[in-house]
Design a protein around this motif. Sequence first.
Motif, mmCIF file in Angstrom:
data_model
loop_
_atom_site.group_PDB
_atom_site.id
_atom_site.type_symbol
_atom_site.label_atom_id
_atom_site.label_comp_id
_atom_site.label_asym_id
_atom_site.label_seq_id
_atom_site.Cartn_x
_atom_site.Cartn_y
_atom_site.Cartn_z
ATOM 1 N N TRP A 66 0.877 -1.398 0.019
ATOM 2 C CA TRP A 66 0.028 0.190 0.215
ATOM 3 C C TRP A 66 0.704 1.148 0.132
ATOM 4 O O TRP A 66 -0.012 2.402 -0.629
ATOM 5 C CB TRP A 66 -1.165 -0.089 1.207
ATOM 6 C CG TRP A 66 -2.088 -1.064 1.052
ATOM 7 C CD1 TRP A 66 -2.180 -2.449 2.011
ATOM 8 C CD2 TRP A 66 -3.089 -0.714 0.421
ATOM 9 N NE1 TRP A 66 -3.291 -2.696 1.471
ATOM 10 C CE2 TRP A 66 -3.951 -1.830 0.627
ATOM 11 C CE3 TRP A 66 -3.601 0.473 -0.844
ATOM 12 C CZ2 TRP A 66 -4.755 -1.730 -0.205
ATOM 13 C CZ3 TRP A 66 -4.380 -0.051 -1.810
ATOM 14 C CH2 TRP A 66 -5.544 -1.451 -1.432
ATOM 15 N N SER A 109 -15.741 5.402 -3.015
ATOM 16 C CA SER A 109 -15.472 5.105 -2.114
ATOM 17 C C SER A 109 -16.727 4.267 -1.637
ATOM 18 O O SER A 109 -17.327 3.545 -1.202
ATOM 19 C CB SER A 109 -15.824 6.105 -1.347
ATOM 20 O OG SER A 109 -14.350 7.121 -1.279
ATOM 21 N N TYR A 110 -17.648 5.125 -2.044
ATOM 22 C CA TYR A 110 -19.353 3.973 -2.508
ATOM 23 C C TYR A 110 -19.159 2.927 -3.444
ATOM 24 O O TYR A 110 -19.397 2.118 -2.525
ATOM 25 C CB TYR A 110 -20.229 4.485 -3.117
ATOM 26 C CG TYR A 110 -21.435 4.061 -3.463
ATOM 27 C CD1 TYR A 110 -22.602 3.977 -2.623
ATOM 28 C CD2 TYR A 110 -21.655 3.867 -5.062
ATOM 29 C CE1 TYR A 110 -23.756 3.577 -3.024
ATOM 30 C CE2 TYR A 110 -22.936 3.560 -5.098
ATOM 31 C CZ TYR A 110 -24.294 2.722 -3.956
ATOM 32 O OH TYR A 110 -25.039 2.320 -4.298
ATOM 33 N N LEU A 112 -16.142 1.065 -3.908
ATOM 34 C CA LEU A 112 -14.886 0.271 -3.562
ATOM 35 C C LEU A 112 -14.829 0.457 -1.872
ATOM 36 O O LEU A 112 -13.884 -1.108 -1.297
ATOM 37 C CB LEU A 112 -13.756 1.088 -4.048
ATOM 38 C CG LEU A 112 -13.446 1.142 -5.540
ATOM 39 C CD1 LEU A 112 -12.269 1.932 -5.599
ATOM 40 C CD2 LEU A 112 -12.972 -0.476 -6.401
ATOM 41 N N LEU A 113 -15.765 0.471 -1.246
ATOM 42 C CA LEU A 113 -15.415 0.940 0.665
ATOM 43 C C LEU A 113 -17.235 0.636 0.869
ATOM 44 O O LEU A 113 -16.636 0.646 2.229
ATOM 45 C CB LEU A 113 -14.613 1.937 0.695
ATOM 46 C CG LEU A 113 -13.051 2.934 0.285
ATOM 47 C CD1 LEU A 113 -12.650 3.751 0.490
ATOM 48 C CD2 LEU A 113 -12.169 1.476 0.266
ATOM 49 N N GLY A 114 -17.917 0.859 0.497
ATOM 50 C CA GLY A 114 -19.089 0.668 0.875
ATOM 51 C C GLY A 114 -19.400 1.480 1.737
ATOM 52 O O GLY A 114 -20.337 1.894 2.482
ATOM 53 N N SER A 115 -19.495 2.949 1.306
ATOM 54 C CA SER A 115 -19.931 4.534 1.855
ATOM 55 C C SER A 115 -21.525 5.051 1.673
ATOM 56 O O SER A 115 -21.402 3.978 -0.161
ATOM 57 C CB SER A 115 -19.184 5.585 1.381
ATOM 58 O OG SER A 115 -17.237 5.584 2.046
#
Length: 139
Positions: A66, A109-110, A112-115
């Motif tokens: 990362w 973010s929505y 890939l990260l579930g925001s």
Amino acid sequence: MHWIMYSLISTAGFTGVVLIFKQITKSWLKSEIINFYFFLFMTVTFLLFSVFKKSSFKMDSHLLYWFLALSFVSFIANYFNIISIGLAPNPGYVKAIQSLQIVFIGVLSYLLLGSSLNSKAFAWIALILWGLYLVVSYG
């Protein structure tokens, strides 16, 4: 302290960074040299700050990938950031265009990260895009 206050302090700091970058780009230094000295001094500053705070330098080995990705993305972003600030008639125009990151971060973010992302967010995205259009067209 609340995250909004930290964000405002960060905003004030990055405003100063952009204005100082604009001043430095008036010299003969190229983007890669400006970034080199900037990150050299920042590395020393963060090293001293970390030692002062007695922070641990341990890192999980899986984070190495990362950090390598972060370094590559940051290299590209900072290299072209300095060039665009130096060439733009006003560094505010550069930052206006870079406000697209709000849209990208929100959507990614929505995805890939579930925001969360609701209809209000889409309204803000539309306003950002409209404002960006105005800056680029009439700036």
